[in-house]
Enzyme design. Structure first.
Site, PDB file in Angstrom:
ATOM      1  N   ILE A 177      50.700  56.093 111.596  1.00 18.09           N
ATOM      2  CA  ILE A 177      51.683  55.410 112.448  1.00 18.09           C
ATOM      3  C   ILE A 177      52.673  56.454 112.994  1.00 18.09           C
ATOM      4  CG2 ILE A 177      53.491  53.644 112.522  1.00 18.09           C
ATOM      5  CD1 ILE A 177      52.048  52.244 110.194  1.00 18.09           C
ATOM      6  N   GLU A 219      51.799  55.849 105.426  1.00 20.77           N
ATOM      7  CA  GLU A 219      51.561  55.155 106.700  1.00 20.77           C
ATOM      8  C   GLU A 219      50.272  55.652 107.330  1.00 20.77           C
ATOM      9  OE1 GLU A 219      53.878  57.406 106.119  1.00 20.77           O
ATOM     10  OE2 GLU A 219      54.285  58.651 107.869  1.00 20.77           O
TER      11      GLU A 219
END
Lengths: 300, 214
Positions: A177, A219
């Site tokens: 991300i 992430e």
């Protein structure tokens, strides 16, 4: 008299068979779970009511117990059950049959010769249900519900060996991300969790049924694509990128736009181990980040 | 539990045990042919007393034919009490599965080939150990019960058998034999390791056994 009561009161199925494998004793537990009364089965071959037992393995083990006076074990893991009974408890809803752990052992006459064998049948449905849950949890990431790193590592090795053996296409996507630290710093870690869950769910809905999506780290995600060549893998990564770009995550009344960068690697003969493939995808992901994020870069 | 060396079996007693095992294994071999439809050659057993801590090294030296091995453990409990270890070379599961001719299809779709191979190893071990120990205790006029067999070491290098699998600080009588399935490329080793707890009884039982011949 007391022994007979124990035989019938104990919460275990007990069956006694003679040398010809005719039923000699059938306790109340067996009556209740099979709906076959003792008087209806005693004297008949066990196979008349349970033809599934007429198999080489069961017969081999009967022979062994009669010959050697040893014990045979029919574990739930492989056999599931010897007697096809309905599950008894609420745990049984996920099984078609009661899960059983069965033991067979010798019964001797006055001259110490094994004249009969007993079978004990234990209901282990509850344990089997717990075990199934544990196995699932062991493969799952707690936050997102997708596969975890442990599962990914094992599956990667398996798929890698499969590719080496059968020479089938195999690709891998690593993604991360973009600017996730900003999300955490601006909106807090709870918001960060919501974003991770949202992205995991979205990617899960885009990938093929045969792919394995796992949370690789904080992430970072990794997706194994068995039977996917380079073009399929790149176009899937691009579809994932677009789907995420177009989605909005709402947290606490605020709307966030999230993007993700992707690195794609394809398996070819010169890749000698699974970790190398992972490294190639990771390098491509790094290049995607370096060249401005929210893009797909393929490993050379 | 540690035990003084003089409580262990004497040379003579070890010889009697070896002879008794020889008779027992002969009978086991004949009966095994009936149960699993194949002849299992059980070589003349060897008996010796060792410190438990020396067992891994002893086993590793004794089985030098194979580099990667799996070990099945099963304990037997009676007055004759101990642990049986069956040692197979890596890949024996596949051969044993062929021996029984069991099909993967018989076990539902979620059972893997690897699980079935493991099960074959366990079943053969259970029968082999049951036959050998069963015949020995029959001659010693004892009865034993068995725990379920389990694979304690899977495809492991033989020179790295962990010693944690044995209870340290005690002596053990180790009975070792080589077995071989005729017509099949399957062979392995059987170790019966009797703990010192059963030494006293075993001495008496061996002497009683000898009295029949005196």
């Amino acid at each position: 008299m007391i022994f007979e009561q124990i035989f019938n009161m104990i919460n275990v199925g007990l069956v006694v068979l003679d040398k010809d494998l005719n039923v000699r004793h059938w306790n109340r537990w067996m009556e209740l779970h099979s709906n076959i009364k003792a008087e209806d089965i005693i004297g008949s071959p066990i196979f008349s009511c349970f033809p599934n037992l007429d198999n080489p393995k069961f017969l081999r083990n009967c022979k062994s117990v009669f010959k050697f006076g040893n014990f045979s074990f029919f574990s739930q893991k492989l056999h599931r059950y010897l007697f096809p009974f309905k599950p008894d408890s609420t745990f049984g809803s996920e099984f078609n049959h009661m899960q059983q752990s069965c033991t067979m052992g010798p019964l001797r006459d006055e001259s110490n010769v094994v004249s009969h064998i007993y079978l004990s049948v234990q209901d282990v449905t509850e344990i089997a249900a717990y075990e199934r849950k544990l196995v699932e949890r062991n493969m799952q990431d707690g936050l997102t519900g997708i596969y975890n790193r442990r599962f990914l590592d094992t599956k990667l090795q398996e798929e890698f060996s499969r590719h080496k053996r059968y020479n089938r296409p195999f690709s891998l996507i690593m993604c991360d991300i973009d600017l996730f630290k900003n999300v955490n710093d601006t909106y807090g870690h709870q918001c960060g969790d919501v974003v991770i869950k949202h992205i995991a769910a979205l990617m899960g809905s885009v990938i093929r049924d045969t792919d394995f999506l796992a949370r690789y780290g904080g992430e970072e995600f990794c997706c194994l694509l068995p039977e996917a060549d380079f073009e399929i893998a790149c176009s899937l990564a691009e579809r994932l990128r677009q789907a995420i770009e177009q989605t909005e995550v709402t947290f606490d009344g605020q709307t966030l736009n999230i993007t993700v960068s992707f690195g794609v690697a394809y398996m070819y003969d010169e890749v000698e181990h699974a970790e190398a493939l992972l490294q190639m995808a990771d390098d491509a992901l790094y290049a995607a980040k370096k060249s401005g994020r929210n893009r797909v870069v393929a490993a050379p | 539990m540690s035990i003084a060396a003089e409580q262990a079996l004497s040379r003579d007693e070890q010889d009697i045990l070896q002879e008794l095992m020889n008779i027992a294994f002969g009978r086991a071999s004949a009966d095994l042919a009936e149960v699993i439809d194949t002849y299992v050659v059980l070589n003349v057993p060897e008996v010796r007393t060792l410190k438990v801590v020396d067992l891994p090294e002893f086993i590793s030296t004794e089985i030098s034919d194979h580099d990667i091995i799996s070990i099945v453990e099963q304990s037997y409990l009676g007055r004759f009490k101990g642990v049986a270890l069956l040692i197979f070379p890596s890949g024996a599961g596949r051969e044993l599965l062929n021996l029984f001719g069991d099909n993967v299809e018989d076990y539902g779709e979620d059972v893997s080939m690897a699980a079935l191979e493991k099960e074959s190893i366990l079943e053969v071990s259970n029968i082999l150990i049951g036959a050998c120990v069963g015949k020995v205790v029959e001659l010693l006029d004892d009865e034993v019960s068995f725990s379920p067999p389990r694979i304690i070491i899977e495809d492991h290098p033989r020179n790295a058998i962990p010693c944690e699998i044995f209870e340290p600080n005690s002596l053990a009588t180790v009975m070792r034999t080589v077995f071989q399935f005729s017509d099949r490329n399957i062979s392995g080793y059987l170790f019966l390791i009797n703990s010192s707890e059963s030494f006293q009884w075993l001495k008496k039982a061996l002497n009683l056994f000898m009295e029949q011949y005196e």
